[in-house]
Scaffold this motif. Sequence first.
Motif, mmCIF file in Angstrom:
data_model
loop_
_atom_site.group_PDB
_atom_site.id
_atom_site.type_symbol
_atom_site.label_atom_id
_atom_site.label_comp_id
_atom_site.label_asym_id
_atom_site.label_seq_id
_atom_site.Cartn_x
_atom_site.Cartn_y
_atom_site.Cartn_z
ATOM 1 N N MET A 8 69.868 -39.344 -2.535
ATOM 2 C CA MET A 8 68.516 -39.230 -2.990
ATOM 3 C C MET A 8 67.572 -38.974 -1.824
ATOM 4 O O MET A 8 66.709 -38.125 -1.911
ATOM 5 C CB MET A 8 68.199 -40.562 -3.674
ATOM 6 N N THR A 9 67.748 -39.657 -0.738
ATOM 7 C CA THR A 9 66.899 -39.510 0.421
ATOM 8 C C THR A 9 67.062 -38.127 1.023
ATOM 9 O O THR A 9 66.098 -37.515 1.478
ATOM 10 C CB THR A 9 67.261 -40.586 1.467
ATOM 11 N N ARG A 10 68.295 -37.646 0.998
ATOM 12 C CA ARG A 10 68.571 -36.315 1.533
ATOM 13 C C ARG A 10 67.841 -35.247 0.728
ATOM 14 O O ARG A 10 67.274 -34.317 1.281
ATOM 15 C CB ARG A 10 70.078 -36.095 1.524
ATOM 16 N N ALA B 156 64.806 -32.674 1.995
ATOM 17 C CA ALA B 156 64.938 -31.222 1.820
ATOM 18 C C ALA B 156 63.745 -30.677 1.026
ATOM 19 O O ALA B 156 63.181 -29.627 1.367
ATOM 20 C CB ALA B 156 66.249 -30.901 1.119
ATOM 21 N N ALA B 157 63.345 -31.398 -0.017
ATOM 22 C CA ALA B 157 62.192 -30.972 -0.812
ATOM 23 C C ALA B 157 60.921 -31.021 0.025
ATOM 24 O O ALA B 157 60.063 -30.123 -0.057
ATOM 25 C CB ALA B 157 62.067 -31.853 -2.052
ATOM 26 N N ARG B 158 60.809 -32.031 0.852
ATOM 27 C CA ARG B 158 59.633 -32.173 1.717
ATOM 28 C C ARG B 158 59.563 -31.037 2.744
ATOM 29 O O ARG B 158 58.505 -30.456 2.976
ATOM 30 C CB ARG B 158 59.699 -33.531 2.407
ATOM 31 N N VAL B 159 60.690 -30.690 3.326
ATOM 32 C CA VAL B 159 60.747 -29.587 4.296
ATOM 33 C C VAL B 159 60.407 -28.266 3.608
ATOM 34 O O VAL B 159 59.640 -27.447 4.137
ATOM 35 C CB VAL B 159 62.147 -29.533 4.970
ATOM 36 N N LEU C 154 57.275 -25.821 4.497
ATOM 37 C CA LEU C 154 57.480 -24.396 4.792
ATOM 38 C C LEU C 154 56.671 -23.515 3.848
ATOM 39 O O LEU C 154 56.063 -22.521 4.274
ATOM 40 C CB LEU C 154 58.963 -24.039 4.708
ATOM 41 N N ALA C 155 56.646 -23.858 2.569
ATOM 42 C CA ALA C 155 55.873 -23.075 1.601
ATOM 43 C C ALA C 155 54.385 -23.143 1.923
ATOM 44 O O ALA C 155 53.674 -22.129 1.876
ATOM 45 C CB ALA C 155 56.142 -23.579 0.188
ATOM 46 N N GLY C 156 53.898 -24.330 2.276
ATOM 47 C CA GLY C 156 52.488 -24.464 2.657
ATOM 48 C C GLY C 156 52.161 -23.651 3.900
ATOM 49 O O GLY C 156 51.129 -22.994 3.991
ATOM 50 N N PHE C 157 53.063 -23.689 4.881
ATOM 51 C CA PHE C 157 52.867 -22.915 6.116
ATOM 52 C C PHE C 157 52.814 -21.417 5.813
ATOM 53 O O PHE C 157 51.952 -20.694 6.321
ATOM 54 C CB PHE C 157 54.000 -23.242 7.087
#
Length: 140
Positions: A1-3, A7-10, A14-17
């Motif tokens: 779950m943490t993994r 991954a979703a956070r990264v 990236l999408a925001g950047f």
Amino acid sequence: MTRNFRAARVLLLLAGFLLVLLGLQVVAQQQTVRDDSEFRALHNLVVSADGAWIAAEERPDRGDGNVRVWSTERDVTFTIERGQNPRISRDSRWVSALQKPPLVDSRTARPKNKRAGQTLVLLDTQDGSRKAIDFVLSYD
């Protein structure tokens, strides 16, 4: 779950950047277009007999043009708004130019009397004062 959360956070970062980069690129392209529309060319350049004054018609690629008047001896510049076809008197005291109606008005309204003429503007180079003469039919 943490993994999966990492991954979703990264991916979100990236999408925001990427969105920020695309937004900056769009703003840069809009700025370039605006800068290009401010391009002005000089036409009908005239120099006074004694070389003390230079006048020219300044035309943008879109919109109203002006007549610019520069002193070669002092740091003085004058502008005749919507002017065209500048002339300098023999003694360099007066600069004359025909003044066109604003571009917006000329596209929307038709003149009531086509023989009514134009406005002639006389600029005094000594103090910058102006005199307007309406209904000029010819100008040489």
